[in-house]
Design an enzyme around this catalytic site. Structure first.
Site, short mmCIF file in Angstrom:
data_model
loop_
_atom_site.label_atom_id
_atom_site.label_comp_id
_atom_site.label_asym_id
_atom_site.label_seq_id
_atom_site.Cartn_x
_atom_site.Cartn_y
_atom_site.Cartn_z
N ASP A 22 0.42 -1.04 -0.08
CA ASP A 22 0.13 0.03 -0.45
C ASP A 22 1.30 1.19 -0.07
O ASP A 22 1.87 0.55 0.45
CB ASP A 22 -0.91 -0.24 0.96
CG ASP A 22 -1.69 1.27 1.25
OD1 ASP A 22 -2.53 1.63 -0.10
OD2 ASP A 22 -2.16 1.62 2.32
N SER A 23 0.38 1.83 -0.47
CA SER A 23 0.75 3.74 0.39
C SER A 23 1.38 3.85 1.52
O SER A 23 2.79 4.70 1.54
CB SER A 23 0.43 4.79 -0.47
OG SER A 23 -1.29 4.84 0.69
N CYS B 191 -4.50 -1.25 -1.42
CA CYS B 191 -4.36 -1.07 -2.34
C CYS B 191 -5.59 -0.40 -3.47
O CYS B 191 -5.35 -0.50 -4.87
CB CYS B 191 -3.24 0.40 -2.64
SG CYS B 191 -3.58 1.95 -2.70
N GLU C 268 -1.99 8.94 8.13
CA GLU C 268 -0.24 8.63 8.32
C GLU C 268 0.14 9.38 9.08
O GLU C 268 1.96 8.92 9.99
CB GLU C 268 -0.19 8.74 6.95
CG GLU C 268 0.11 8.22 5.17
CD GLU C 268 0.35 6.16 5.49
OE1 GLU C 268 1.77 6.97 6.27
OE2 GLU C 268 -0.11 5.69 5.22
N CYS D 107 -11.25 3.04 -0.19
CA CYS D 107 -9.81 3.66 -0.16
C CYS D 107 -9.47 2.78 1.25
O CYS D 107 -9.97 2.34 2.12
CB CYS D 107 -9.69 5.08 0.19
SG CYS D 107 -7.70 4.82 1.42
N HIS E 198 -7.04 2.92 3.51
CA HIS E 198 -7.12 3.56 4.45
C HIS E 198 -8.26 4.02 5.84
O HIS E 198 -8.17 4.12 7.58
CB HIS E 198 -6.37 4.97 4.82
CG HIS E 198 -5.12 5.00 4.19
ND1 HIS E 198 -4.00 4.54 2.99
CD2 HIS E 198 -3.76 5.63 4.30
CE1 HIS E 198 -3.03 5.01 3.04
NE2 HIS E 198 -3.07 5.53 3.90
N1 DGL Z 1 -5.08 3.14 1.31
C1 DGL Z 1 -5.02 3.39 -0.48
C2 DGL Z 1 -6.11 3.33 -1.85
O1 DGL Z 1 -6.41 2.26 -1.15
C3 DGL Z 1 -3.81 4.93 -0.83
C4 DGL Z 1 -4.35 6.35 -0.50
C5 DGL Z 1 -3.43 7.35 -0.97
O2 DGL Z 1 -2.27 6.97 -1.13
O3 DGL Z 1 -3.98 8.28 -1.55
O4 DGL Z 1 -6.29 3.77 -1.84
#
Ligand code: DGL
Length: 267
Positions: free
Chosen positions: A15-16, A78, A157, A189, A191
């Protein structure tokens, strides 16, 4: 280019940043014996404001690393990377199974009673052709309100899961969904489940919130051929390992895992 398979077999997850831990958590529960390697691309987070080319380039570099470390199955934890890179990754490594993470449009259609669905995602996911094709395929007779949510990932984050500034952002992004009268909302997302109570609060008790991580982990479990040997969890980051370790202990309450720096040039 096909990389040779090493002898050790791992599930590579990326993931990011920390969002993919919501998927990793489910993977650990569903496949207790798995050798897992998680890559948090923290130096490049968030992906949401990045271009599709950038997101693809990061995804290719990370996948190369994961395969070199022993991954024989890759879980893209992600939505943003899945939207912009999964096709390129599959084309480049045709023998490697990839499990992507995409908003559960189909389950949302099944769950909605009034035909109005909300989708909260990063700007890059919200703008992606892949998402719009998914909506067209499964929800063409529904109203789907797609809301980009810039800024949310930055708070998460940084370890902020409930500040007034974050709550204000969540309220702002939920307002169009409330105005449209959606009865079902998707967290698009990985997150976002980390602040699930805030979405619930902003959307109201009448809106059901759907998340996708369990289904993603289940798909990976179906594809995984268990190995003998003890479970392993390796965590790598392109950012600061100490900061990530602190985040993991503080937010996930996992006992200090070993976090190593993956030497990638930041930019
Ligand atoms: N967690 C990620 C997603 O599901 C990326 C969020 C990001 O880095 O902007 O899209």
């Amino acid at each position: 280019m096909q990389t040779d398979f090493p002898t050790r077999r791992e599930i590579g997850v990326f993931d990011s940043g920390v969002g993919g831990f919501t998927v990793l958590r489910e993977l650990r529960a569903l496949i207790p014996g798995a050798r897992l390697r998680y890559l948090a691309d923290t130096a490049y987070a968030p992906y949401g404001p990045r271009t599709p080319d950038d997101i693809r380039a990061r995804s290719v570099a990370i996948t190369e690393h994961l395969i070199a470390q022993g991954a024989s199955l890759i879980v893209i934890a992600c939505n943003t990377a899945t939207a912009h890179a999964i096709e390129a990754l599959r084309a480049r490594w045709p023998a490697v199974p990839f499990v992507g993470t995409e908003p559960g449009i189909k389950p949302a259609v099944a769950a909605s009673r009034n035909g109005r669905i909300g989708l909260l995602a990063t700007d890059a996911t919200a703008a992606s052709a892949r998402l719009h094709a998914l909506i067209e395929r499964h929800a063409s007779d529904h109203q789907v309100v797609v809301q980009g949510c810039p800024g949310i990932v930055d708070h998460i984050e940084a370890g902020d899961l409930d500040s007034p500034a974050l709550r204000a952002l969540v309220q702002r992004y939920c307002a169009p969904l409330r105005a449209a009268g959606v009865d079902t909302a998707l967290l698009g997302c990985t997150h976002y489940p980390l602040i699930e109570p805030l979405w619930h609060e902003a959307l109201g008790a009448d809106v059901q919130l759907l998340r996708i991580e369990t289904a993603v982990a289940r798909r990976a479990a179906d594809l995984w051929q268990p190995d003998a040997g003890p479970p392993v969890l390796n965590i790598d980051t392109s950012g600061d390992p100490a900061a990530l370790r602190g985040w993991i202990e503080h937010v996930l309450d996992w006992r200090a895992p070993d976090v190593r720096r993956w030497p990638a040039a930041a930019g």
